[in-house]
Design a protein around this motif. Structure first.
Motif, short mmCIF file in Angstrom:
data_model
loop_
_atom_site.label_atom_id
_atom_site.label_comp_id
_atom_site.label_asym_id
_atom_site.label_seq_id
_atom_site.Cartn_x
_atom_site.Cartn_y
_atom_site.Cartn_z
N THR A 14 0.93 -1.31 -0.22
CA THR A 14 0.01 -0.19 -0.04
C THR A 14 0.88 1.07 0.03
N VAL A 15 0.47 2.11 -0.83
CA VAL A 15 1.25 3.48 -1.05
C VAL A 15 0.62 4.78 0.12
N ILE A 16 1.38 5.26 0.74
CA ILE A 16 0.86 6.34 1.76
C ILE A 16 1.70 7.53 1.44
N PRO A 17 0.87 8.52 0.78
CA PRO A 17 1.79 9.73 0.70
C PRO A 17 1.93 10.57 1.86
N LEU A 18 3.27 11.00 2.17
CA LEU A 18 3.63 11.70 3.34
C LEU A 18 4.33 13.14 2.95
N GLN A 19 3.99 14.20 3.76
CA GLN A 19 4.67 15.32 3.62
C GLN A 19 5.11 15.75 5.17
N VAL A 20 6.28 16.65 5.16
CA VAL A 20 6.92 17.16 6.23
C VAL A 20 5.84 17.97 7.05
N SER A 21 5.45 18.90 6.08
CA SER A 21 4.59 19.92 6.80
C SER A 21 3.04 20.18 5.69
N PRO A 22 2.16 20.67 6.43
CA PRO A 22 1.03 20.83 5.40
C PRO A 22 1.28 21.84 4.54
N ARG A 23 1.97 22.87 4.40
CA ARG A 23 2.48 23.68 3.49
C ARG A 23 3.53 23.26 2.34
N GLY A 24 4.19 22.00 2.76
CA GLY A 24 5.14 21.50 1.75
C GLY A 24 4.62 21.27 0.59
N SER A 25 5.40 21.27 -0.49
CA SER A 25 5.03 20.90 -1.90
C SER A 25 5.52 19.47 -2.27
N SER A 26 6.55 19.05 -1.57
CA SER A 26 7.07 17.95 -2.18
C SER A 26 6.41 16.61 -1.19
#
Length: 146
Positions: A14-26
């Motif tokens: 299963t692939v779960i997207p992960l961001q460092v911060s809510p404003r992050g673009s990557s």
């Protein structure tokens, strides 16, 4: 229908997207699958444990615990440099450099209280990224002053 296929977890992770911060673009991707072994391990019960790949080096056990608690009660989280039987592996010391070795991406074994929670984790269908750094749970990265 006369025949219904058995409900088995997917072979692909299963692939779960992960961001460092809510404003992050990557956005990074976590890969989650059911933990399967040939020999039983009481620390990682097969039907209650999920295996997570591609965890960034700055993520903590507490953070992984918090993220996967969305699926059910987490009883333990074990972070390791690479897959294996235990995190108690001997660290190799360099003859050229002093200090701790550089950290790379990690794997985790997340143990849930129930097998239903583990199934939820490997069956997630989320497009919305999980966020590491929130106001309630700030992420500590880089050098920390003492």
């Amino acid at each position: 229908p006369l025949f219904s296929p058995p409900l088995l977890p997917p072979l692909c992770p299963t692939v779960i997207p992960l961001q460092v911060s809510p404003r992050g673009s990557s956005c990074r991707q976590l890969f989650v699958k059911q933990h399967r072994v040939r020999e039983a391990d009481p620390q990682r019960p097969q039907h209650r444990t999920v295996f997570v790949l591609n965890l960034p080096p700055y993520i903590s056990q507490e953070c992984v615990h918090r993220l996967f608690s969305q699926c059910g009660t987490v009883t333990s989280v074990e972070l390791q440099e690479k897959p294996g039987p235990s995190s108690k592996s001997k660290t190799q010391e360099s003859t050229f450099f002093s200090g701790p070795p550089a950290q790379g991406f990690q794997v985790a074994y997340v143990v849930f209280k129930s097998s239903a929670a583990a199934k939820r984790a490997v069956s997630l269908k989320t497009q919305e990224p999980w966020v590491l750094n929130t106001t309630q749970h700030p992420l500590r990265t880089g050098l920390q002053s003492e």
